[in-house]
Write a protein that holds these residues in place. Structure first.
Motif, PDB file in Angstrom:
ATOM      1  N   ILE A 125      -5.805 -17.027 -39.518  1.00 54.53           N
ATOM      2  CA  ILE A 125      -5.345 -15.766 -38.902  1.00 54.53           C
ATOM      3  C   ILE A 125      -4.464 -15.989 -37.488  1.00 54.53           C
ATOM      4  N   GLU A 126      -4.505 -16.965 -36.928  1.00 54.97           N
ATOM      5  CA  GLU A 126      -3.898 -17.278 -35.890  1.00 54.97           C
ATOM      6  C   GLU A 126      -2.219 -17.284 -36.197  1.00 54.97           C
ATOM      7  N   PHE A 127      -2.084 -17.699 -37.441  1.00 53.20           N
ATOM      8  CA  PHE A 127      -0.673 -17.638 -37.999  1.00 53.20           C
ATOM      9  C   PHE A 127      -0.279 -16.197 -38.315  1.00 53.20           C
ATOM     10  N   LEU A 128      -1.230 -15.416 -38.871  1.00 50.13           N
ATOM     11  CA  LEU A 128      -0.910 -14.151 -39.232  1.00 50.13           C
ATOM     12  C   LEU A 128      -0.500 -13.332 -37.949  1.00 50.13           C
ATOM     13  N   LYS A 129      -1.230 -13.624 -36.944  1.00 49.65           N
ATOM     14  CA  LYS A 129      -0.897 -12.752 -35.748  1.00 49.65           C
ATOM     15  C   LYS A 129       0.335 -13.408 -35.005  1.00 49.65           C
ATOM     16  N   ARG A 130       0.717 -14.590 -35.169  1.00 47.13           N
ATOM     17  CA  ARG A 130       1.942 -14.899 -34.457  1.00 47.13           C
ATOM     18  C   ARG A 130       3.130 -14.560 -35.236  1.00 47.13           C
ATOM     19  N   TYR A 131       3.177 -14.694 -36.625  1.00 48.68           N
ATOM     20  CA  TYR A 131       4.408 -14.502 -37.395  1.00 48.68           C
ATOM     21  C   TYR A 131       4.232 -12.984 -38.047  1.00 48.68           C
ATOM     22  N   ARG A 132       3.191 -12.546 -38.322  1.00 48.00           N
ATOM     23  CA  ARG A 132       3.399 -11.141 -38.754  1.00 48.00           C
ATOM     24  C   ARG A 132       4.000 -11.058 -40.268  1.00 48.00           C
ATOM     25  N   PRO A 133       3.445 -12.126 -41.273  1.00 53.13           N
ATOM     26  CA  PRO A 133       4.107 -12.117 -42.484  1.00 53.13           C
ATOM     27  C   PRO A 133       3.965 -10.754 -43.324  1.00 53.13           C
ATOM     28  N   LYS A 134       4.473 -10.630 -44.313  1.00 49.75           N
ATOM     29  CA  LYS A 134       4.569  -9.410 -45.097  1.00 49.75           C
ATOM     30  C   LYS A 134       3.209  -9.618 -46.235  1.00 49.75           C
TER      31      LYS A 134
ATOM     32  N   GLN B 298      -7.879 -26.446 -31.900  1.00 52.12           N
ATOM     33  CA  GLN B 298      -7.500 -25.758 -30.713  1.00 52.12           C
ATOM     34  C   GLN B 298      -6.379 -26.812 -29.721  1.00 52.12           C
ATOM     35  N   THR B 299      -6.669 -27.945 -29.979  1.00 53.43           N
ATOM     36  CA  THR B 299      -5.671 -28.946 -29.263  1.00 53.43           C
ATOM     37  C   THR B 299      -4.218 -28.813 -29.769  1.00 53.43           C
ATOM     38  N   THR B 300      -4.095 -28.812 -31.014  1.00 53.87           N
ATOM     39  CA  THR B 300      -3.074 -29.151 -31.819  1.00 53.87           C
ATOM     40  C   THR B 300      -2.392 -27.676 -32.336  1.00 53.87           C
ATOM     41  N   LEU B 301      -2.716 -26.730 -32.027  1.00 56.89           N
ATOM     42  CA  LEU B 301      -2.202 -25.568 -32.781  1.00 56.89           C
ATOM     43  C   LEU B 301      -0.842 -25.005 -31.986  1.00 56.89           C
ATOM     44  N   ASP B 302      -0.972 -25.393 -30.726  1.00 58.43           N
ATOM     45  CA  ASP B 302       0.400 -25.051 -30.049  1.00 58.43           C
ATOM     46  C   ASP B 302       1.497 -25.950 -30.430  1.00 58.43           C
ATOM     47  N   GLN B 303       1.206 -27.441 -30.657  1.00 61.17           N
ATOM     48  CA  GLN B 303       2.280 -28.015 -31.210  1.00 61.17           C
ATOM     49  C   GLN B 303       2.403 -27.748 -32.647  1.00 61.17           C
ATOM     50  N   VAL B 304       1.687 -27.255 -33.549  1.00 58.19           N
ATOM     51  CA  VAL B 304       2.111 -26.853 -34.876  1.00 58.19           C
ATOM     52  C   VAL B 304       2.972 -25.465 -34.943  1.00 58.19           C
ATOM     53  N   PHE B 305       2.552 -24.723 -33.796  1.00 59.09           N
ATOM     54  CA  PHE B 305       3.639 -23.367 -33.859  1.00 59.09           C
ATOM     55  C   PHE B 305       4.936 -23.668 -33.150  1.00 59.09           C
ATOM     56  N   ASP B 306       5.014 -24.690 -32.367  1.00 61.24           N
ATOM     57  CA  ASP B 306       6.243 -25.053 -31.760  1.00 61.24           C
ATOM     58  C   ASP B 306       7.119 -25.716 -32.879  1.00 61.24           C
ATOM     59  N   SER B 307       6.478 -26.483 -33.846  1.00 58.93           N
ATOM     60  CA  SER B 307       7.397 -27.080 -34.657  1.00 58.93           C
ATOM     61  C   SER B 307       8.000 -26.065 -35.810  1.00 58.93           C
ATOM     62  N   PHE B 308       6.896 -24.961 -35.971  1.00 61.31           N
ATOM     63  CA  PHE B 308       7.542 -23.911 -36.846  1.00 61.31           C
ATOM     64  C   PHE B 308       8.512 -22.982 -36.212  1.00 61.31           C
TER      65      PHE B 308
ATOM     66  N   ILE C 254       9.435 -23.146 -45.399  1.00 60.85           N
ATOM     67  CA  ILE C 254       9.668 -23.562 -44.292  1.00 60.85           C
ATOM     68  C   ILE C 254       9.034 -24.941 -43.865  1.00 60.85           C
ATOM     69  N   GLY C 255       7.793 -25.097 -44.532  1.00 60.10           N
ATOM     70  CA  GLY C 255       7.249 -26.341 -43.959  1.00 60.10           C
ATOM     71  C   GLY C 255       5.684 -26.329 -44.214  1.00 60.10           C
ATOM     72  N   HIS C 256       4.855 -27.358 -44.306  1.00 57.10           N
ATOM     73  CA  HIS C 256       3.739 -27.637 -44.731  1.00 57.10           C
ATOM     74  C   HIS C 256       2.956 -28.260 -43.649  1.00 57.10           C
ATOM     75  N   VAL C 257       1.491 -27.847 -43.467  1.00 57.74           N
ATOM     76  CA  VAL C 257       0.674 -28.501 -42.633  1.00 57.74           C
ATOM     77  C   VAL C 257      -0.548 -29.142 -43.486  1.00 57.74           C
ATOM     78  N   GLU C 258      -0.869 -30.440 -43.380  1.00 58.99           N
ATOM     79  CA  GLU C 258      -1.623 -30.834 -44.128  1.00 58.99           C
ATOM     80  C   GLU C 258      -2.323 -32.233 -43.413  1.00 58.99           C
ATOM     81  N   MET C 259      -3.843 -32.204 -43.331  1.00 54.09           N
ATOM     82  CA  MET C 259      -4.499 -33.365 -42.479  1.00 54.09           C
ATOM     83  C   MET C 259      -4.451 -34.835 -43.254  1.00 54.09           C
TER      84      MET C 259
END
Length: 416
Positions: free
Chosen positions: A147-156, A91-101, A28-33
């Motif tokens: 872990i925040e991604f696991l909480k939000r998207y509950r992957p298998k 903490q500042t960018t996490l919502d932006q990343v979630f919105d994109s996904f 679906i997408g990549h996140v990299e600094m």
């Protein structure tokens, strides 16, 4: 069976991702600094899009220098190019990343999360040097965004890769960090399997021990053993450095020659030259000082006799460094008849730990040779400089191994 959707975090150059680029999965997408690593990821997404649309000739022209990166990417669907997010998670960018996904997903579920936070914080190399910065080192806790991604998207499932030093790393309060991590993953609803795996037992032509964590929702713990069992079923002997380099041209320090020299072995055809007509690229070696080249000769001669030459055993005229009682293994040659020792990102600073085994060439290894030892196919191109390429290669999960991870995951999911 539908394609399994994957979110790729802390992607680096995409070594772990590469294993999941097949008909069973959809990235679906990549996140990299790191900006250069993002350019590499974007180019790799473009490669697969062009391949699926029978347009690889354009990619070959880019590799040969006939068209620019900009011209190449102009041929690719813009949605493919937007898969990569060049952003540092906090903490500042996490919502932006979630919105994109969320927009990319369009309401469909996430099946898996893959990736491993930057390993430098946990590495045993430089641990003493970094001790004074430990209290303020935010890299230690980047796993919490995972872990925040696991909480939000509950992957298998999720696959988390990191250095062996993670198992012995102690938190700022002096207690082991890994049990705390396990507890936090458990609180998020996931059970973990944790194994140290040497990737040279899985076909990777180097000794490379890494922690591989496989996680599933609580209640599905039987899948953890199933995953590692499926992985063990794919064990295979590693090729030697000599075989991996056997069809590459002979060059001197500071030279570049992108022309194959010799017939590929079956291992090379399967792992590096699987696509017919791909031109050789990035076969460029560093220029070296004359004194370093003299040292290289001594180190290779000793290696041919089965010895690792220490700095204090060099002829006195070659010992110009003021420290002659520490860092004695600062020069190290590869053995032609064995897999390599571990390729790490320090190779970007100098090649002294990765001296070519052929004394006639008398140099450190090229970008392409490093990429081969790390299990990348020759059609993989690393942006945007020799230094950045070495960093990305040294930090990567070898694709030869990540393909086996993806296969093991798929086999487990099919049985659910």
């Amino acid at each position: 069976m539908k394609k399994q959707t994957i979110i790729d975090l802390f992607s680096g150059a995409g070594g772990l991702t590469e294993g999941f680029r097949n008909d069973n999965y959809e990235i679906i997408g990549h996140v990299e600094m790191n900006h250069s690593a993002c350019e590499t990821l974007q180019l790799r997404d473009a490669f697969y899009w062009l391949k699926s649309h029978d347009k690889l000739d354009k990619y070959f022209k880019f590799l040969e220098g006939d068209i620019s990166r900009k011209d190449l990417l102009s041929c690719v669907d813009d949605r493919i190019l937007r898969k990569t997010m060049n952003i540092t998670m906090n903490q500042t960018t996490l919502d932006q990343v979630f919105d994109s996904f969320d927009k990319k997903l369009g309401g469909i579920s996430v099946d898996g999360v893959i990736g491993g936070p930057p390993c430098q914080a946990y590495s045993t190399i430089g641990r003493a040097r970094n001790a004074s910065k430990k209290a303020s080192d935010e890299r230690i806790y980047l796993y919490r965004y995972y872990i925040e991604f696991l909480k939000r998207y509950r992957p298998k499932f999720f696959v988390f890769e990191n250095v062996k030093g993670l198992k012995s790393f102690r938190d700022v309060d002096g207690t082991p960090l890994l049990p705390k991590m396990e507890m936090e993953f458990s609180q998020a609803g996931y059970s973990l399997g944790i194994r140290i795996i040497n990737m040279n037992e899985f076909g990777v032509p180097q000794t490379r021990e890494r922690v591989i964590i496989f996680g599933v929702p609580q209640g599905s713990e039987k899948e953890i053993d199933g995953f590692y069992d499926q992985l063990q079923n794919q064990r295979e002997a590693a090729a030697t450095v000599g075989e991996v380099f056997s069809d590459l041209p002979k060059i001197k320090a500071g030279q570049q020659l992108n022309k194959y020299d010799g017939m590929p072995t079956q291992f090379i055809r399967e792992n590096y030259r699987g696509i017919k007509g791909v031109p050789l690229t990035q076969n460029i070696s560093r220029p070296n000082r004359l004194i370093d080249l003299e040292i290289y000769k001594q180190v290779v001669l000793a290696k041919q006799q089965g010895k690792n030459l220490k700095y204090d055993n060099l002829p006195k005229k070659l010992q110009l460094h003021k420290h002659t009682t520490i860092f004695l293994d600062r020069f190290k040659a590869l053995s032609a008849d064995k897999p390599a020792h571990t390729i790490v990102a320090h190779i970007a600073k100098d090649g002294h730990h990765y001296i070519h085994p052929d004394i006639k060439q008398n140099r450190s290894i090229t970008v392409r040779e490093a990429a081969r030892l790390q299990g990348f196919p020759d059609d993989y191109f690393f942006e945007s400089s020799r230094t950045q390429a070495f960093v990305q290669i040294g930090n990567a999960v070898p694709p030869i191994f990540s393909k086996k991870i993806a296969k093991a995951v798929f086999c487990v999911l099919q049985c659910v």
